[in-house]
Design a protein around this motif. Structure first.
Motif, PDB file in Angstrom:
ATOM      1  N   SER A   1       0.839  -1.204   0.000  1.00  0.00           N
ATOM      2  CA  SER A   1       0.000   0.000   0.000  1.00  0.00           C
ATOM      3  C   SER A   1       0.869   1.247   0.000  1.00  0.00           C
ATOM      4  CB  SER A   1      -0.912   0.006   1.230  1.00  0.00           C
ATOM      5  OG  SER A   1      -1.646   1.203   1.304  1.00  0.00           O
TER       6      SER A   1
ATOM      7  N   PHE B   1       2.223   1.852  -3.466  1.00  0.00           N
ATOM      8  CA  PHE B   1       1.250   2.509  -4.364  1.00  0.00           C
ATOM      9  C   PHE B   1       1.163   4.004  -4.059  1.00  0.00           C
ATOM     10  CE2 PHE B   1      -1.032  -1.798  -4.524  1.00  0.00           C
ATOM     11  CZ  PHE B   1      -0.335  -2.181  -5.647  1.00  0.00           C
ATOM     12  N   GLN B   2       1.152   4.371  -2.767  1.00  0.00           N
ATOM     13  CA  GLN B   2       1.037   5.778  -2.374  1.00  0.00           C
ATOM     14  C   GLN B   2       2.259   6.570  -2.833  1.00  0.00           C
ATOM     15  OE1 GLN B   2       0.356   5.949   1.855  1.00  0.00           O
ATOM     16  NE2 GLN B   2      -1.562   4.779   1.746  1.00  0.00           N
TER      17      GLN B   2
ATOM     18  N   ALA C   1       4.075   5.862  -5.421  1.00  0.00           N
ATOM     19  CA  ALA C   1       3.968   6.000  -6.875  1.00  0.00           C
ATOM     20  C   ALA C   1       3.002   7.121  -7.226  1.00  0.00           C
ATOM     21  CB  ALA C   1       3.510   4.682  -7.495  1.00  0.00           C
ATOM     22  N   ASP C   2       1.866   7.176  -6.516  1.00  0.00           N
ATOM     23  CA  ASP C   2       0.877   8.236  -6.785  1.00  0.00           C
ATOM     24  C   ASP C   2       1.457   9.616  -6.466  1.00  0.00           C
ATOM     25  OD1 ASP C   2      -0.975   6.389  -7.569  1.00  0.00           O
ATOM     26  OD2 ASP C   2      -2.065   6.337  -5.634  1.00  0.00           O
ATOM     27  N   ALA C   3       2.146   9.712  -5.336  1.00  0.00           N
ATOM     28  CA  ALA C   3       2.724  10.995  -4.952  1.00  0.00           C
ATOM     29  C   ALA C   3       3.761  11.450  -5.967  1.00  0.00           C
ATOM     30  CB  ALA C   3       3.349  10.908  -3.572  1.00  0.00           C
TER      31      ALA C   3
ATOM     32  N   LYS D   1       3.773  10.732  -9.167  1.00  0.00           N
ATOM     33  CA  LYS D   1       3.064  11.195 -10.371  1.00  0.00           C
ATOM     34  C   LYS D   1       2.506  12.620 -10.166  1.00  0.00           C
ATOM     35  CE  LYS D   1       1.646   6.599 -11.977  1.00  0.00           C
ATOM     36  NZ  LYS D   1       0.498   5.691 -12.163  1.00  0.00           N
ATOM     37  N   GLU D   2       1.932  12.872  -8.971  1.00  0.00           N
ATOM     38  CA  GLU D   2       1.366  14.197  -8.685  1.00  0.00           C
ATOM     39  C   GLU D   2       2.448  15.265  -8.680  1.00  0.00           C
ATOM     40  OE1 GLU D   2      -0.760  13.857  -5.034  1.00  0.00           O
ATOM     41  OE2 GLU D   2      -2.327  12.553  -5.851  1.00  0.00           O
TER      42      GLU D   2
END
Length: 561
Positions: free
Chosen positions: A278, A281-282, A284-286, A288-289
């Motif tokens: 988890s 994933f977080q 990776a998202d951060a 991208k942002e």
């Protein structure tokens, strides 16, 4: 009606109660005893201007109080408005004047403005003295007297006329103002239009200066923000080909791989693996942002900052002239729009005002002519009635004329010049009483007017201060008789020095002076029987024991019954 008057420390009067009551009260006394102080006391109860000099020497204040009976509903209305008491028609009024000049009034047991005494006095008293005789010489007083005699119909016409006169004057003043200020208002309209155009060109939005300031702050630091975003993105998920480069995502992934190898040995490790996945994933998202954020900063760049600074400069230009905030600028624009709308309506307003003034002028002229007609009719009646009264006041051949002369000029009281004229004997041309009447004639004219007016517009209480000035003998007797007649419909209080007048009184009071003890003070006593006879003799001869004076006094008293 004034039932009782209490005077304390006023002039030479130390402390005295005057029982008045209905009918005709005569007040007599030696010169300097303080008879006129009674009239002054009544003047204070009527709300007249006070004078600290009237406070008795050595006293801290003068006080006058009166018990008044009235059934007038307007009197009750005024008292109720003030919060006072009026029980069974009885009203207590008082006035104090300090030695320093401070004045206070009380009506019905409560403090009241001195002006309220004046409002009440209009319904309760009419005071006439030497000053009233002088006032009667003025054309204004003569017009008011004629209008009072004219009754309700004339009063209604006069009210209507004054309303129309005031409305016409206001409309005409407005018309002149608009006409005289047309150029100024046209310049004002041009200024307002320019301001509205300037504001409209910027088209401000309420509160936008705050948003712009924050945006400019952001764009001014875009390089630092971009570097931080790129650095943080690399730390989370690096795109470097260097095998030795370790980012947060890679390290978490290694941790997951190590734990998966032994997860079957202990179920608790499986839960930790899920947590790390988890986190991966977080991360990776951060990453991208942050990449997207850095991208946006690159796109906004210097152009966006320039546009924001330019917009703020436009707003600041408005702030210099129309308000410190966009809200104030928009409020200024709203006010300017209303003012411009008002000015743009000037032409239409001028046309409407001109038509209104013409219509009101015609109505005003018609009412003025109606006033002239009513005054002329009242003048004829007043002249005949006063002439009859003068005949009974030892002026048998006198002719009183109330002259009404229409004028071209319209005033607040109409378009009439009112003059009271007197022809004292047959064949004489009536002349203005202001110029031709002697003091004695003027005294009798005033009394005759009051007797006539009492029939048309009764007053509860009349107070006369030496109404007999300048007369004597048979004329004085007729004045006394007429005062007695007036007392049949109103309370009459007379300060007199003539026995011929006092003889007709139903209540005789004497102001007594006492100079013992090194200072003068006066009091008032009611006279009956021998005491009244002695006072009458004193008035006749200056001696209260003269046999001939006593006989003459007895004769007068018999005549006055």
């Amino acid at each position: 009606m004034i039932e009782e008057l209490h005077i304390k420390d006023l002039g030479v009067i130390a402390d005295s109660k005057l029982p008045l009551g209905p009918g005709f009260t005569a007040i007599t006394g030696e010169t300097g005893a303080g008879k006129t102080m009674v009239v002054s006391a009544l003047g204070l109860l009527m709300g007249e201007r006070s004078d600290a000099g009237g406070v008795r020497v050595g006293a801290s204040q003068a006080r006058v109080s009166g018990i008044v009976h009235s059934s007038d509903p307007l009197v009750a209305e005024i008292v109720e408005e003030l919060g006072g008491d009026l029980e069974d028609g009885e009203l207590i009024m008082s006035r104090t004047v300090s030695a320093e000049g401070r004045s206070r009034a009380a009506i019905g047991g409560v403090s009241a403005p001195v002006g309220a005494l004046g409002r009440l006095s209009e319904r309760l008293f009419a005071v006439h003295g030497q000053s009233e005789q002088l006032r009667l010489r003025s054309q204004t007083a003569q017009r008011d007297t004629l209008d009072r005699f004219g009754g309700a119909a004339l009063a209604a016409t006069l009210r209507d006329y004054r309303d129309v006169h005031a409305e016409r004057a206001a409309a005409q003043a407005r018309f002149h103002t608009l006409t005289e200020t047309q150029e100024t208002r046209a310049a004002e309209a041009a200024r307002l239009r320019a301001e509205l155009e300037e504001i409209a060109a910027v088209d401000p939005i309420a509160g936008e200066e705050g948003e712009l300031t924050a945006r400019i702050e952001l764009l001014s630091n875009v390089e630092e923000l971009r570097a931080a975003a790129v650095g943080a993105g690399e730390a989370l998920a690096s795109e470097s080909d260097d095998p030795m480069q370790r980012d947060a995502g890679g390290l978490v992934e290694l941790a997951v791989q190590d734990l998966e190898r032994v997860a079957s040995l202990d179920p608790r490790i499986a839960a930790t693996v899920e947590q790390l996945r988890s986190v991966s994933f977080q991360i990776a998202d951060a990453a991208k942002e942050l990449a997207a954020y850095a991208n946006d900063l690159d796109e906004e760049g210097p152009g966006e900052l320039a546009r924001a600074n330019e917009r703020l400069a436009q707003l600041n230009g408005l702030f210099r002239y129309f308000g410190a905030t966009t809200e104030e600028v928009l409020a200024h624009a709203e006010t300017a729009s209303r003012e411009l709308l008002d000015i743009d309506g000037d032409d239409e307003a001028l046309g409407g005002l001109e038509a209104k003034v013409i219509a009101l002028r015609e109505r005003e002229q018609a009412l003025a002519e109606q006033l002239t007609t009513q005054r002329s009719a009242a003048a004829e009646e007043l002249g005949a009635a006063v002439s009859r009264e003068l005949a009974a006041l030892a002026l048998p051949d006198a002719r009183f004329v109330a002259s009404v002369t229409p004028l071209e000029t319209l005033s607040t009281s109409g378009a009439d010049e009112i003059q009271f004229l007197l022809a004292p004997h047959p064949g004489a041309t009536p002349r203005p009483i202001a110029k031709s009447a002697s003091g004695g004639e003027l005294s009798r004219v005033m009394l005759a007017l009051e007797v006539v007016l009492a029939g048309a517009d009764p007053v509860p209480t009349f107070v006369f201060d030496e109404v007999d000035a300048g007369v004597g003998g048979a004329a004085a007797i007729e004045i006394g008789r007429r005062l007695r007649q007036l007392s049949n419909t109103s309370q009459v209080i007379v300060v007199t020095h003539l026995a011929q007048v006092a003889a007709f009184a139903t209540n005789h009071l004497r102001v007594v002076k006492d100079s013992s003890g090194g200072f003068t003070q006066s009091s008032c006593v009611a006279l009956e029987g021998d005491a009244r006879l002695a006072e009458m003799a004193r008035l006749l001869s200056g001696l209260d024991t003269s046999e001939s004076a006593l006989d003459h006094a007895a004769e007068l008293l018999e005549l006055g019954k």
